[in-house]
Write a protein that holds these residues in place. Structure first.
Motif, PDB file in Angstrom:
ATOM      1  N   ALA A 195       0.827  -1.208   0.000  1.00 11.94           N
ATOM      2  CA  ALA A 195       0.000   0.000   0.000  1.00 11.94           C
ATOM      3  C   ALA A 195       0.864   1.263   0.000  1.00 11.94           C
ATOM      4  CB  ALA A 195      -0.936   0.003   1.209  1.00 11.94           C
ATOM      5  N   ILE A 196       1.926   1.269   0.782  1.00 11.67           N
ATOM      6  CA  ILE A 196       2.828   2.421   0.824  1.00 11.67           C
ATOM      7  C   ILE A 196       3.529   2.594  -0.520  1.00 11.67           C
ATOM      8  CG2 ILE A 196       4.965   3.304   1.865  1.00 11.67           C
ATOM      9  CD1 ILE A 196       3.992   2.054   4.506  1.00 11.67           C
ATOM     10  N   THR A 197       3.963   1.497  -1.121  1.00 11.69           N
ATOM     11  CA  THR A 197       4.633   1.564  -2.422  1.00 11.69           C
ATOM     12  C   THR A 197       3.702   2.108  -3.494  1.00 11.69           C
ATOM     13  OG1 THR A 197       6.033  -0.303  -1.802  1.00 11.69           O
ATOM     14  CG2 THR A 197       5.895   0.223  -4.144  1.00 11.69           C
ATOM     15  N   VAL A 198       2.475   1.601  -3.540  1.00 10.75           N
ATOM     16  CA  VAL A 198       1.506   2.076  -4.528  1.00 10.75           C
ATOM     17  C   VAL A 198       1.185   3.549  -4.295  1.00 10.75           C
ATOM     18  CG1 VAL A 198      -0.897   1.848  -5.284  1.00 10.75           C
ATOM     19  CG2 VAL A 198       0.509  -0.179  -5.013  1.00 10.75           C
ATOM     20  N   ALA A 199       1.029   3.934  -3.035  1.00 12.60           N
ATOM     21  CA  ALA A 199       0.727   5.333  -2.721  1.00 12.60           C
ATOM     22  C   ALA A 199       1.867   6.255  -3.143  1.00 12.60           C
ATOM     23  CB  ALA A 199       0.442   5.493  -1.229  1.00 12.60           C
ATOM     24  N   CYS A 200       3.103   5.839  -2.936  1.00 10.13           N
ATOM     25  CA  CYS A 200       4.243   6.686  -3.302  1.00 10.13           C
ATOM     26  C   CYS A 200       4.356   6.876  -4.806  1.00 10.13           C
ATOM     27  CB  CYS A 200       5.538   6.102  -2.751  1.00 10.13           C
ATOM     28  SG  CYS A 200       5.747   6.372  -0.988  1.00 10.13           S
ATOM     29  N   PHE A 201       3.943   5.860  -5.573  1.00 13.60           N
ATOM     30  CA  PHE A 201       4.043   5.970  -7.027  1.00 13.60           C
ATOM     31  C   PHE A 201       2.820   6.590  -7.674  1.00 13.60           C
ATOM     32  CE2 PHE A 201       7.330   2.644  -6.480  1.00 13.60           C
ATOM     33  CZ  PHE A 201       8.371   3.315  -7.100  1.00 13.60           C
ATOM     34  N   THR A 202       1.675   6.557  -7.011  1.00 10.26           N
ATOM     35  CA  THR A 202       0.454   7.065  -7.636  1.00 10.26           C
ATOM     36  C   THR A 202       0.019   8.423  -7.101  1.00 10.26           C
ATOM     37  OG1 THR A 202      -0.927   5.833  -6.074  1.00 10.26           O
ATOM     38  CG2 THR A 202      -0.406   4.758  -8.171  1.00 10.26           C
ATOM     39  N   LEU A 203       0.300   8.712  -5.853  1.00  8.50           N
ATOM     40  CA  LEU A 203      -0.088   9.998  -5.284  1.00  8.50           C
ATOM     41  C   LEU A 203       0.954  11.062  -5.618  1.00  8.50           C
ATOM     42  CD1 LEU A 203      -1.271   8.910  -1.735  1.00  8.50           C
ATOM     43  CD2 LEU A 203      -2.691   9.529  -3.673  1.00  8.50           C
ATOM     44  N   TYR A 252       7.923  15.430  10.113  1.00 13.97           N
ATOM     45  CA  TYR A 252       8.955  14.466   9.758  1.00 13.97           C
ATOM     46  C   TYR A 252       8.687  13.086  10.340  1.00 13.97           C
ATOM     47  CZ  TYR A 252      12.956  16.081   7.152  1.00 13.97           C
ATOM     48  OH  TYR A 252      13.795  16.456   6.145  1.00 13.97           O
ATOM     49  N   VAL A 253       8.084  13.014  11.519  1.00 13.91           N
ATOM     50  CA  VAL A 253       7.931  11.744  12.220  1.00 13.91           C
ATOM     51  C   VAL A 253       7.127  10.726  11.401  1.00 13.91           C
ATOM     52  CG1 VAL A 253       7.090  10.641  14.326  1.00 13.91           C
ATOM     53  CG2 VAL A 253       8.266  12.840  14.453  1.00 13.91           C
ATOM     54  N   VAL A 272       8.601   7.270   9.477  1.00 15.09           N
ATOM     55  CA  VAL A 272       8.074   5.943   9.804  1.00 15.09           C
ATOM     56  C   VAL A 272       7.525   5.259   8.556  1.00 15.09           C
ATOM     57  CG1 VAL A 272       6.265   4.730  11.093  1.00 15.09           C
ATOM     58  CG2 VAL A 272       7.619   6.501  12.221  1.00 15.09           C
ATOM     59  N   LEU A 273       6.861   6.015   7.686  1.00 17.34           N
ATOM     60  CA  LEU A 273       6.288   5.446   6.473  1.00 17.34           C
ATOM     61  C   LEU A 273       7.289   5.379   5.319  1.00 17.34           C
ATOM     62  CD1 LEU A 273       2.790   7.158   6.560  1.00 17.34           C
ATOM     63  CD2 LEU A 273       3.369   4.796   7.167  1.00 17.34           C
ATOM     64  N   ALA A 274       8.526   5.767   5.554  1.00 17.01           N
ATOM     65  CA  ALA A 274       9.604   5.710   4.564  1.00 17.01           C
ATOM     66  C   ALA A 274       9.306   6.562   3.331  1.00 17.01           C
ATOM     67  CB  ALA A 274       9.905   4.268   4.169  1.00 17.01           C
ATOM     68  N   VAL A 275       8.638   7.691   3.541  1.00 25.74           N
ATOM     69  CA  VAL A 275       8.384   8.625   2.448  1.00 25.74           C
ATOM     70  C   VAL A 275       9.636   9.485   2.279  1.00 25.74           C
ATOM     71  CG1 VAL A 275       6.979  10.585   1.701  1.00 25.74           C
ATOM     72  CG2 VAL A 275       5.911   8.673   2.894  1.00 25.74           C
ATOM     73  N   PRO A 276      10.129   9.623   1.056  1.00 25.24           N
ATOM     74  CA  PRO A 276      11.307  10.481   0.870  1.00 25.24           C
ATOM     75  C   PRO A 276      10.993  11.918   1.282  1.00 25.24           C
ATOM     76  CG  PRO A 276      10.850   9.210  -1.104  1.00 25.24           C
ATOM     77  CD  PRO A 276       9.700   9.003  -0.175  1.00 25.24           C
ATOM     78  N   ALA A 277      11.731  12.419   2.224  1.00 22.16           N
ATOM     79  CA  ALA A 277      11.447  13.741   2.772  1.00 22.16           C
ATOM     80  C   ALA A 277      12.458  14.777   2.312  1.00 22.16           C
ATOM     81  CB  ALA A 277      11.417  13.657   4.293  1.00 22.16           C
ATOM     82  N   SER A 278      13.073  14.550   1.170  1.00 17.78           N
ATOM     83  CA  SER A 278      14.076  15.505   0.693  1.00 17.78           C
ATOM     84  C   SER A 278      13.467  16.875   0.411  1.00 17.78           C
ATOM     85  CB  SER A 278      14.756  14.958  -0.564  1.00 17.78           C
ATOM     86  OG  SER A 278      13.808  14.693  -1.571  1.00 17.78           O
ATOM     87  N   VAL A 279      12.203  16.896  -0.026  1.00 20.22           N
ATOM     88  CA  VAL A 279      11.538  18.177  -0.271  1.00 20.22           C
ATOM     89  C   VAL A 279      11.393  18.943   1.041  1.00 20.22           C
ATOM     90  CG1 VAL A 279       9.402  19.256  -1.054  1.00 20.22           C
ATOM     91  CG2 VAL A 279      10.341  17.334  -2.310  1.00 20.22           C
ATOM     92  N   LEU A 280      11.029  18.245   2.122  1.00 13.22           N
ATOM     93  CA  LEU A 280      10.913  18.907   3.420  1.00 13.22           C
ATOM     94  C   LEU A 280      12.276  19.374   3.924  1.00 13.22           C
ATOM     95  CD1 LEU A 280       8.321  16.842   5.470  1.00 13.22           C
ATOM     96  CD2 LEU A 280       8.046  19.078   4.440  1.00 13.22           C
TER      97      LEU A 280
END
Length: 113
Positions: free
Chosen positions: A21-29, A58-59, A63-71
């Motif tokens: 679900a996290i992988t699909v969300a990162c690629f589709t959202l 950030y927290v 935890v969800l391993a979302v790339p936070a480079s933009v933040l």
């Protein structure tokens, strides 16, 4: 030979579903657009509370391993290097600690070692 354990099977299945679900969300959202809009909101509406909100954001991202480079880049740009670095670092450390503790708490096997 180990016997079949339904609890372990359920945990592994839930873990795989969460990762999928996290992988699909990162690629589709539009994650990058959402993060940029978040940074604009922090800059325009929060004033001195902005660095704190950035650190708290950030927290769950860590935890969800979302790339936070933009933040990370946005925090340095919006608040300057010292304050942006401090807010990003505090948020990243707390997020990494939360991810570690979550990983230690959620066990894949049924062992209680």
């Amino acid at each position: 030979m180990a016997s079949f354990n339904w609890v372990s099977f359920l945990r592994i299945t839930l873990l795989l579903l969460l990762v999928a679900a996290i992988t699909v969300a990162c690629f589709t959202l539009p994650v990058e657009k959402i993060l940029k809009d978040f940074l604009l909101w922090v800059e325009q509406d929060l004033g001195p509370w902005g660095p704190l909100v950035l650190a708290v954001a950030y927290v769950p991202l860590t935890v969800l391993a979302v790339p936070a480079s933009v933040l990370t880049l946005g925090g340095g740009y919006l608040f300057g290097l010292p304050i942006g670095f401090l807010a990003d670092s505090i948020g990243a450390v707390i997020g990494a600690t939360a991810a570690f503790l979550l990983g230690r708490t959620v066990r894949v096997s049924g062992d209680s070692k």
